[in-house]
Design a protein around this motif. Structure first.
Motif, PDB file in Angstrom:
ATOM      1  N   SER A  61       0.826  -1.210   0.000  1.00  0.00           N
ATOM      2  CA  SER A  61       0.000   0.000   0.000  1.00  0.00           C
ATOM      3  C   SER A  61       0.859   1.258   0.000  1.00  0.00           C
ATOM      4  O   SER A  61       0.561   2.229  -0.708  1.00  0.00           O
ATOM      5  N   THR A  62       1.927   1.251   0.783  1.00  0.00           N
ATOM      6  CA  THR A  62       2.825   2.402   0.835  1.00  0.00           C
ATOM      7  C   THR A  62       3.495   2.610  -0.519  1.00  0.00           C
ATOM      8  O   THR A  62       3.629   3.744  -1.005  1.00  0.00           O
ATOM      9  N   SER A  65       0.946   3.992  -3.001  1.00  0.00           N
ATOM     10  CA  SER A  65       0.724   5.418  -2.761  1.00  0.00           C
ATOM     11  C   SER A  65       1.878   6.246  -3.317  1.00  0.00           C
ATOM     12  O   SER A  65       1.672   7.299  -3.932  1.00  0.00           O
ATOM     13  N   ARG A  98      -8.465   2.488   3.004  1.00  0.00           N
ATOM     14  CA  ARG A  98      -7.134   2.673   2.435  1.00  0.00           C
ATOM     15  C   ARG A  98      -6.394   3.828   3.129  1.00  0.00           C
ATOM     16  O   ARG A  98      -6.010   4.829   2.517  1.00  0.00           O
ATOM     17  N   ARG A 100      -3.456   4.274   4.165  1.00  0.00           N
ATOM     18  CA  ARG A 100      -2.119   4.672   3.694  1.00  0.00           C
ATOM     19  C   ARG A 100      -2.179   5.522   2.433  1.00  0.00           C
ATOM     20  O   ARG A 100      -1.192   6.107   2.034  1.00  0.00           O
ATOM     21  N   MET A 101      -3.340   5.558   1.765  1.00  0.00           N
ATOM     22  CA  MET A 101      -3.449   6.353   0.538  1.00  0.00           C
ATOM     23  C   MET A 101      -4.333   7.576   0.737  1.00  0.00           C
ATOM     24  O   MET A 101      -4.751   8.207  -0.219  1.00  0.00           O
ATOM     25  N   HIS A 104      -4.144  11.039  -1.117  1.00  0.00           N
ATOM     26  CA  HIS A 104      -4.609  11.242  -2.482  1.00  0.00           C
ATOM     27  C   HIS A 104      -6.142  11.369  -2.572  1.00  0.00           C
ATOM     28  O   HIS A 104      -6.676  11.524  -3.671  1.00  0.00           O
TER      29      HIS A 104
END
Length: 318
Positions: A61-62, A65, A98, A100-101, A104
């Motif tokens: 996920s990181t 992103s 989500r 970690r995102m 955005h």
């Protein structure tokens, strides 16, 4: 009933609610799904699909992103399908927000959607191919598909992406995992994330060694690069993007991109056909034809393969 053409028009204008509604129709296997796919068909084919897979905890996920940030700096419109395990209670995606995102979330040039596997194996959701079509038609130039944390046998992402990125991390036994055939066979680009940790260089060396032991590559063949990153700090991400673009250019030059997309479409058609046939067979439970075949098998008059041939023939009319 949903006005599908209007919804598709809104999605192409960049309205996130329209994109969300279309994907919901896909996930819910709506009766209008055929109309949705027929409307989207002439609008697809422009997106570059990148799959990211790896064991739990490697930083998928990181990394996703960080890749979104890199592509946005380049002015690209980005779609993200983050496939998560299903909740055993609601059937929804466990990490649906989500977190970690979240940086955005307010960017109109980014669309992020969590999808639940709903029991589907292979690290992807069953409806992922159709959801990719929605994002493609909606104008996303790059689509990042992040799988659930998978092992060496769950490598379905290779059949859905133009380029597959396999992430590893030091100190997680990934040096051993790299020796597994499945992991070695699906990667187009390998990323050793968390490279600021001890053992990162050793993990990269082990991976490079295992790749060198793989099948022989002829002149001009693609050799997967190994990129070290610290995704949490954005280090090495530009190098990953560069590797992705090089792979895309190589595929276009050698006709591989077209062949992969053709294979992907063929697999999608096969899956839809098999699912439809399975549903028709499921409707036969309690049907006299199935019971009669079962009785003949028990009596020794018929073997299961011959019985299945008769069943398929009775369903399809052949």
């Amino acid at each position: 009933m949903v006005d599908v053409p209007a919804l598709v028009t809104q999605a192409r204008e960049g309205r996130p609610r329209a994109v969300a509604r279309l994907i919901s129709l896909v996930e819910g296997a709506s009766p209008q799904l055929r109309e949705v796919m027929a409307t989207l068909a002439p609008l697809t084919g422009g997106a570059y699909v990148v799959g990211l897979t790896g064991s739990p905890g490697v930083g998928k996920s990181t990394s996703t992103s960080a890749l979104v940030s890199a592509y946005r700096r380049a002015g690209k419109r980005v779609g993200v399908l983050a496939v998560d395990p299903s909740s055993p209670f609601s059937g929804g995606a466990l990490l649906g927000d989500r977190v970690r995102m979240s940086e955005h979330a307010s960017d109109p040039g980014v669309y992020i959607r969590s999808m639940a596997t709903r029991g589907h194996l292979g690290g992807l959701a069953w409806s992922a191919p159709q959801a990719i079509r929605v994002l493609d038609a909606a104008g996303c130039e790059v689509i990042l598909v992040e799988t659930v944390g998978v092992g060496q046998s769950e490598v379905e992402i290779a059949s859905q992406a133009d380029t597959s990125v396999v992430l590893l991390a030091p100190g997680m036994g990934d040096g051993i995992q790299a020796a597994k055939a499945g992991i070695l066979e699906i990667g187009d680009v390998y990323v050793v994330n968390k490279a600021d940790r001890d053992g990162a260089d050793a993990t990269a060396r082990e991976l490079n060694h295992m790749l060198s032991l793989g099948e022989a590559r002829g002149p001009g063949a693609w050799r997967p690069p190994i990129v070290k990153t610290v995704a949490a700090r954005g280090q090495g991400i530009d190098e990953v993007v560069e590797a992705l673009e090089k792979h895309r250019a190589w595929m276009e030059e050698h006709g591989v991109l077209t062949e992969r997309r053709r294979s992907r479409a063929a697999r999608e058609v096969e899956t839809i056909a098999v699912t439809a046939l399975r549903e028709r067979i499921g409707d036969l439970h309690g049907d006299r034809r199935l019971d009669a075949l079962a009785e003949r098998i028990v009596a020794g008059d018929l073997d299961p393969y011959a019985a299945s041939d008769e069943l398929v023939a009775s369903i399809t009319g052949n």
